[in-house]
Design an enzyme around this catalytic site. Sequence first.
Site, mmCIF file in Angstrom:
data_model
loop_
_atom_site.group_PDB
_atom_site.id
_atom_site.type_symbol
_atom_site.label_atom_id
_atom_site.label_comp_id
_atom_site.label_asym_id
_atom_site.label_seq_id
_atom_site.Cartn_x
_atom_site.Cartn_y
_atom_site.Cartn_z
ATOM 1 N N LYS A 144 0.910 -1.386 -0.175
ATOM 2 C CA LYS A 144 0.104 0.195 -0.109
ATOM 3 C C LYS A 144 0.784 1.286 -0.068
ATOM 4 O O LYS A 144 1.704 1.284 0.665
ATOM 5 C CB LYS A 144 -0.794 -0.046 1.221
HETATM 6 O O1 G3P Z 1 -7.371 1.811 6.256
HETATM 7 C C1 G3P Z 1 -8.141 2.932 5.342
HETATM 8 C C2 G3P Z 1 -9.149 3.449 6.001
HETATM 9 O O2 G3P Z 1 -10.126 2.595 5.849
HETATM 10 C C3 G3P Z 1 -9.201 4.121 7.341
HETATM 11 O O3 G3P Z 1 -10.528 4.573 7.533
HETATM 12 O O4 G3P Z 1 -11.977 5.256 9.378
HETATM 13 O O5 G3P Z 1 -9.707 5.823 9.554
HETATM 14 O O6 G3P Z 1 -11.416 7.106 7.961
HETATM 15 P P1 G3P Z 1 -10.897 5.784 8.651
#
Ligand code: G3P
Length: 214
Positions: free
Chosen positions: A83
Amino acid sequence: MKLYLDSGEIAEFRKAAATGLLDGATTNPSLIAKSGRPAREVLREVCELVRGPVSAEVIATEATAMASEGRTLRQIAENIVVKVPLTHEGLKACKTLTSEGHPVNVTLCFTAVQAMLAAKMGATYVSPFVGRLDDRSEDGMEVVSEMRQIFDNYGFETEILVASVRHPIHVKRAALLGADIATMPYATFEKLVEHPLTDKGLADFLKDWEKGKK
Ligand code: G3P
């Protein structure tokens, strides 16, 4: 529609994998740090529990260093996906790694144009963060819709991996728009199957069945 778990907790991966519904996993540095465990150890265990692709994010910020870190991450397990962030350096690393045959997920994507750049650089997956856009009163799903149209217009094979998912409606809308994957926290994954009328209906059926036996 493939369903991934976005987490750094082994117990959550175990529970999600046991449902038979889990197609893959995503992690990020924040989630791994939250687990309080060494990253390689967590990733190795996730790769054993999850049959599908497991995204592991690089920490380096310069293209050559990112590519080198990506190659190291790929040695952890065969199903690791590297990633990288959606920066010029991340896009260069994406091109290098995919040209060597490594799968790459370009993350932190917030516009359809950014997604197009990732697709042009051969990304295997691109991750629009819908929840973080919604948090800013922007429309995360509009970006997903635009991405789908652009990818279809030009025949890009990059998969749309909808991330920063906060609730089942995000999953539904992603599916309706033809996104390939949605990755979500365990709390959201659990909610996908739930409906109070399902629970009530089942309780009533069982109660009636018991009554009928008397
Ligand atoms: O892993 C990336 C993403 O899904 C993070 O989500 O909830 O931290 O905005 P969030």
